[in-house]
Motif scaffolding. Structure first.
Motif, PDB file in Angstrom:
ATOM      1  N   LYS A  47       0.829  -1.206   0.000  1.00 57.27           N
ATOM      2  CA  LYS A  47       0.000   0.000   0.000  1.00 57.27           C
ATOM      3  C   LYS A  47       0.857   1.246   0.000  1.00 57.27           C
ATOM      4  O   LYS A  47       1.899   1.303   0.654  1.00 57.27           O
ATOM      5  N   ARG A  48       0.406   2.262  -0.740  1.00 54.98           N
ATOM      6  CA  ARG A  48       1.060   3.570  -0.692  1.00 54.98           C
ATOM      7  C   ARG A  48       0.572   4.316   0.550  1.00 54.98           C
ATOM      8  O   ARG A  48      -0.611   4.275   0.890  1.00 54.98           O
ATOM      9  N   THR A  49       1.502   4.987   1.233  1.00 54.01           N
ATOM     10  CA  THR A  49       1.173   5.767   2.419  1.00 54.01           C
ATOM     11  C   THR A  49       1.675   7.199   2.243  1.00 54.01           C
ATOM     12  O   THR A  49       2.354   7.520   1.258  1.00 54.01           O
ATOM     13  N   TYR A  53       5.605   3.789   1.376  1.00 51.16           N
ATOM     14  CA  TYR A  53       4.881   2.543   1.137  1.00 51.16           C
ATOM     15  C   TYR A  53       4.953   1.667   2.385  1.00 51.16           C
ATOM     16  O   TYR A  53       5.832   1.834   3.238  1.00 51.16           O
ATOM     17  N   LEU A  70       5.302  -3.865  -5.463  1.00 50.09           N
ATOM     18  CA  LEU A  70       5.493  -2.433  -5.218  1.00 50.09           C
ATOM     19  C   LEU A  70       6.355  -1.811  -6.312  1.00 50.09           C
ATOM     20  O   LEU A  70       6.004  -0.766  -6.882  1.00 50.09           O
ATOM     21  N   SER A  74       4.752   1.097  -8.657  1.00 44.81           N
ATOM     22  CA  SER A  74       5.020   2.291  -7.855  1.00 44.81           C
ATOM     23  C   SER A  74       4.509   3.566  -8.519  1.00 44.81           C
ATOM     24  O   SER A  74       4.382   4.598  -7.861  1.00 44.81           O
ATOM     25  N   GLU A  77      -0.893   6.053  -8.119  1.00 42.79           N
ATOM     26  CA  GLU A  77      -1.134   6.941  -6.995  1.00 42.79           C
ATOM     27  C   GLU A  77      -1.869   6.248  -5.860  1.00 42.79           C
ATOM     28  O   GLU A  77      -1.601   6.494  -4.688  1.00 42.79           O
TER      29      GLU A  77
END
Length: 421
Positions: A47-49, A53, A70, A74, A77
């Motif tokens: 998950k992107r944070t 990540y 990832l 990547s 968005e």
């Protein structure tokens, strides 16, 4: 080139990420994009944070698959991927016995690919191509692995959470040693060992003893496939005709004794039990009361691996899996990455068979799935040539569906490896 910083990364994981730089173009720096690592009970989540990540992983092999997901996505968005492998054991078997023993460096490079795809088992198929104590002709002039080489490969696999499993032969497919007079008295006919001969089990004891010292895994594939003429050569001359199903059981029980002696949990190819019951037919055996009674004599502590590389029929796989499960709950499956028919692989057919076999294994709750990379007739096709097939098998094992048209998620370096062949 991308630069990452791995938060909560232990020493072994950092070693693995450094090794993966040989395959993927990235660097590691405290100033890089933050990837937080978090261990969970099961599955995989990427998950992107706000900080970068997070990879939530349940085991080492899911961690490195998560990193590849990832890395490949990547640019998105709203990156958020959740996966769970349908199999406890997802493995690849590499044939090292057809005049194509891979160099240690090549196997290590291949392990990098497997780690990114999320495999956790690598079986080394070696008929006579490994050194065995007290057996100087075993692997002679055949490029056999030394014990130190196997230990080196074993240790490298561990870095990525991959278990290196010995895959040997304990009955047939030992044709290379039949040329030596030393082994003449233990050959029944063709490439099949002589059941009941004391020296047969002396050889097998030497094999098990050696393997137990070089592999850390306590799992082993003991082979025993395609021994079509078992009991019909020297055994027949000495002992007269005996029921060959019972001969298989006699030999299996002696080999299982060696497994117990050296602490191995065995699996074997299942075909000979079916062929000896049904006149040579493996895939369409029918069960009557007499057949059921015979099958119940098969020891339950050996995993029966149903291998099938040919069908594109879902029901075919389901029926044969159900047949195996009626004998034992200890069942595995082996499909194929077709690299054994010449200089070019048949990845397209591998995908077609894989689509149906994986679905059937999921539906029948099979916990072990192995992709075989055989090298029949000289291993002309490179092991790298079936990377698309291995990619596909991993995708359908971890997901529900897969678009077979474009392999768009393959990294540039992996694609280059494939396009060479």
């Amino acid at each position: 080139m991308k630069t990452f910083f791995f938060k909560n990364c232990d020493e072994q994981q950092l070693i693995a990420f450094n090794e993966l730089q040989k395959l993927l173009p990235f660097t590691i720096s405290e100033n890089g994009i933050c990837i937080e690592l978090e261990q969970i009970e099961s599955g995989l989540e990427v998950k992107r944070t706000l900080e970068g990540y997070v990879i939530k992983y349940s085991s080492l092999h899911t961690l490195f698959r998560g990193f590849y997901l990832l890395y490949s996505n990547s640019h998105k968005e709203n990156l958020h991927i959740k996966q769970h492998c349908s199999f406890k054991d997802l493995g690849v078997m590499i044939d090292n016995s057809r005049n194509a023993v891979l160099k240690v460096e090549t196997i290590k490079d291949f392990v990098l690919h497997l780690s990114l795809l999320g495999y956790n088992i690598l079986q080394l198929y070696t008929e006579d191509t490994f050194e065995v104590k007290n057996e100087e002709y075993f692997g002679y002039m055949r490029g056999a692995f030394t014990g130190e080489e196997i230990k080196e490969i074993d240790g490298y696999c561990k870095i990525f959470g991959i278990e290196l499993v010995p895959c040997i032969q304990t009955l047939a497919h030992l044709n290379q040693i039949t040329r030596y007079e030393r082994y003449d008295q233990i050959i029944d006919t063709s490439d099949i060992l002589l059941i009941g001969e004391e020296k047969t089990y002396e050889l097998l004891d030497n094999i098990f003893s050696t393997i137990s010292q070089h592999f850390t895994s306590r799992h082993i594939n003991i082979g025993m496939d395609e021994a079509h003429m078992v009991g019909l050569g020297k055994y027949l001359d000495r002992n007269g005709y005996h029921n060959r199903f019972d001969l298989m059981l006699e030999h299996l029980n002696k080999v299982l004794g060696l497994c117990n002696k050296y602490g191995f949990q065995p699996q074997m190819w299942s075909d000979m039990f079916f062929r000896l019951i049904s006149g040579g037919n493996y895939y369409n055996t029918t069960l009557d009361d007499e057949t059921k009674e015979r099958f119940q004599k098969i020891p339950k502590d050996v995993k029966l691996v149903y291998w099938d590389y040919y069908s594109v029929d879902y029901d075919h796989y389901v029926n044969n899996l159900k047949l195996h499960k009626s004998i034992t709950n200890n069942v595995g499956f082996a499909g194929g990455a077709w690299k054994w028919t010449g200089f070019a692989p048949d990845n397209q057919f591998s995908l077609k068979t894989g689509e149906q076999s994986v679905k059937a294994c999921k539906d029948e709750s099979i916990d072990s799935f192995l992709v075989t990379c055989w090298g029949d007739n000289g291993a002309e096709a490179s092991v790298y040539s079936v990377l698309p097939s291995l990619y596909y098998y991993a995708e359908v094992a971890y997901g529900e569906q897969f678009d077979k048209a474009p392999f768009t998620c393959l990294s540039a370096s992996m694609t280059e490896s494939i396009n060479v062949f």
